[in-house]
Each structure stands twice: as C-alpha cells, then as structure tokens.
Design an enzyme around this catalytic site. Structure first.
Site, PDB file in Angstrom:
ATOM      1  N   GLY A  48       0.770  -1.315   0.050  1.00 13.26           N
ATOM      2  CA  GLY A  48      -0.035   0.172   0.120  1.00 13.26           C
ATOM      3  C   GLY A  48       0.810   1.332   0.069  1.00 13.26           C
ATOM      4  N   ASP A 105      -4.802   1.388  10.778  1.00  8.95           N
ATOM      5  CA  ASP A 105      -6.380   1.225  10.838  1.00  8.95           C
ATOM      6  C   ASP A 105      -6.485   0.737  12.316  1.00  8.95           C
ATOM      7  OD1 ASP A 105      -9.029   0.369  10.618  1.00  8.95           O
ATOM      8  OD2 ASP A 105      -8.771  -0.883   8.969  1.00  8.95           O
ATOM      9  N   THR A 109      -1.271  -4.357  12.193  1.00 13.81           N
ATOM     10  CA  THR A 109       0.235  -4.578  11.354  1.00 13.81           C
ATOM     11  C   THR A 109       1.443  -3.767  11.896  1.00 13.81           C
ATOM     12  OG1 THR A 109      -1.529  -4.514   9.354  1.00 13.81           O
ATOM     13  CG2 THR A 109       0.756  -4.371   8.911  1.00 13.81           C
ATOM     14  N   LYS A 133      -6.723   6.117  11.227  1.00 20.17           N
ATOM     15  CA  LYS A 133      -8.053   6.083  11.466  1.00 20.17           C
ATOM     16  C   LYS A 133      -8.072   5.715  13.048  1.00 20.17           C
ATOM     17  CE  LYS A 133      -9.493   3.360   7.451  1.00 20.17           C
ATOM     18  NZ  LYS A 133      -9.903   2.190   7.180  1.00 20.17           N
ATOM     19  N   ASP A 161      -5.824  -0.253  -2.305  1.00 25.18           N
ATOM     20  CA  ASP A 161      -6.563  -1.252  -3.223  1.00 25.18           C
ATOM     21  C   ASP A 161      -8.177  -1.507  -2.342  1.00 25.18           C
ATOM     22  OD1 ASP A 161      -5.347  -2.999  -1.372  1.00 25.18           O
ATOM     23  OD2 ASP A 161      -6.051  -4.472  -3.097  1.00 25.18           O
TER      24      ASP A 161
HETATM   25  P1  5GP Z   1      -4.363  -2.198  10.456  1.00 21.82           P
HETATM   26  O1  5GP Z   1      -3.412  -3.569  10.579  1.00 21.82           O
HETATM   27  O2  5GP Z   1      -3.750  -1.092  11.003  1.00 21.82           O
HETATM   28  O3  5GP Z   1      -5.719  -2.701  10.524  1.00 21.82           O
HETATM   29  O4  5GP Z   1      -4.064  -2.299   8.733  1.00 21.82           O
HETATM   30  C1  5GP Z   1      -3.176  -2.084   7.889  1.00 21.82           C
HETATM   31  C2  5GP Z   1      -3.207  -2.141   6.616  1.00 21.82           C
HETATM   32  O5  5GP Z   1      -4.539  -2.276   5.930  1.00 21.82           O
HETATM   33  C3  5GP Z   1      -2.875  -0.901   5.880  1.00 21.82           C
HETATM   34  O6  5GP Z   1      -1.486  -0.720   5.720  1.00 21.82           O
HETATM   35  C4  5GP Z   1      -3.826  -0.839   4.401  1.00 21.82           C
HETATM   36  O7  5GP Z   1      -2.781  -1.687   3.783  1.00 21.82           O
HETATM   37  C5  5GP Z   1      -4.761  -1.810   4.831  1.00 21.82           C
HETATM   38  N1  5GP Z   1      -6.000  -0.889   5.173  1.00 21.82           N
HETATM   39  C6  5GP Z   1      -6.254  -0.312   6.369  1.00 21.82           C
HETATM   40  N2  5GP Z   1      -7.378   0.473   5.994  1.00 21.82           N
HETATM   41  C7  5GP Z   1      -7.723   0.482   4.753  1.00 21.82           C
HETATM   42  C8  5GP Z   1      -8.536   1.349   4.032  1.00 21.82           C
HETATM   43  O8  5GP Z   1      -9.448   2.199   4.429  1.00 21.82           O
HETATM   44  N3  5GP Z   1      -8.504   0.736   2.669  1.00 21.82           N
HETATM   45  C9  5GP Z   1      -7.413   0.229   1.998  1.00 21.82           C
HETATM   46  N4  5GP Z   1      -7.266   0.058   0.868  1.00 21.82           N
HETATM   47  N5  5GP Z   1      -6.664  -0.548   2.674  1.00 21.82           N
HETATM   48  C10 5GP Z   1      -6.678  -0.129   4.101  1.00 21.82           C
END
Ligand code: 5GP
Length: 177
Positions: A48, A105, A109, A133, A161
C-alpha cells in the site's frame, strides 16, 4: 465531487490529488528536518505505501537508503487480524529507522512490525503514516508523523486498493454508503 466505480462498489473523491501532494511534501520536509544528519534508513511498507513512499522520498533533498518489506492484514475491505510478514534485513541494526506506512487502521500490522523491528535492535524507530483512523484502533500504536486523520471509512487510491484494484488512482476516494 466525482464518483468512481471500483469493481462492485462506488467511491467518491475524498482527498484530492492536490491536497495529497501538499500533505506528502509537508510531511517529507518535517521528517527531513529531524533526520537529515542521522543517516536514517527508510522502510517502505508494501504494497500500500508504494505511491506515498515514491512521492515522499522524491521530495527529500539528500540521498538516503531505502528498504522494502511486505506486511499485510487486509482482505477485500476488512482487516483479517492475521498479519503476514516478510523478513527484515540485518542492516537495520544500530540504525535510525523511519517507517513509511500508507494507513494505520486497527494498528495490528504496525504493532507486529514494530515488535519484529525492535528485535533487530535499531538505534531508533520512527513511524510516518500518511493516513490514520484513530477510531478504528484495536491496539495502541504510537505514530510520530501523521499526514491526515480520517474517520473509520474504507478508502482507495494513492496506493490503496479494493481487492487488488484502484492503487493507481491519484486521489483518495471513500466508499459511498
Ligand atoms: P491495520 O493492521 O492497521 O488494521 O491495517 C493496516 C493495513 O490495512 C494498511 O497498511 C492498509 O494496507 C490496509 N488498510 C487499512 N485501512 C484501509 C482502507 O481504508 N483502505 C484500504 N484500501 N486498505 C486499508
């Protein structure tokens, strides 16, 4: 505001190409002010962050080292809670590391990645996230530089994506409810 269809969903423009450019160049300036004399290594979180990192890194004035790792937890429009990791190169030991991430998010990760990176004994770890977020957080992650905070909405474009599609869009689009 223009709408765009990505696969089976309609999205609406949320952060324009022009605003993205201002956000990224200002982030790069701030980070370079702090790190220009520290010989940092920039780590790009694939997939991403590839568009963000490409614009960010080209806004920096001096030459730096860059590494790429691939971590993923998303499938379709949801975080799976299961983080798939790739190996972190040994060269990070004793160095100042600046992570370039597209969006934080749930935080899962980055939580896993920062823990794995810490085990490699870098001198310092700094997290730069283009988007965050805060209301979606499941684990606490400290972000040192944030481009923009957004609500708990699914976004695409500028590297992000929807099921493999839309990374090439130059602006950020949000899912139309
Ligand atoms: P986390 O582990 O913080 O929930 O998510 C991290 C990864 O999820 C980000 O690096 C991204 O690639 C993907 N991600 C999180 N939120 C979004 C979103 O709103 N749209 C997209 N396309 N990918 C997201």
């Amino acid at each position: 505001m223009s709408d765009i269809t990505v696969k089976d969903k309609v999205f609406t423009e949320f952060i324009s190409k022009k605003e993205m450019n201002l956000i990224v160049t200002s982030l790069a300036k701030k980070v370079e002010t702090v790190f220009k004399d520290k010989n940092p290594i920039f780590i790009v979180m694939l997939n991403g962050a590839f568009v963000f990192a490409s614009d960010f890194l080209r806004s920096l004035e001096r030459p730096y080292e860059t590494l790429f790792v691939r971590y993923s937890s998303y499938s379709g429009m949801q975080t799976t809670g299961n983080v798939v990791t790739s190996e972190i190169p040994e060269v990070v030991k004793g160095r100042h590391i600046v992570i370039l991430e597209d969006i934080v998010d749930s935080g899962l990760t980055m939580d896993v990645f920062k823990k794995n990176l810490t085990k490699m004994r870098p001198e310092s770890i700094t997290l730069v996230a283009l988007l965050s977020k805060p209301s979606a957080r499941k684990v606490n992650v400290s972000i040192d530089f944030i481009g923009k905070e957004i609500g708990d909405k699914f976004v695409v474009g500028y590297g992000l994506d929807y099921d493999g599609v839309g990374r090439n869009l130059p602006a950020i689009y949000v899912l139309k409810e």
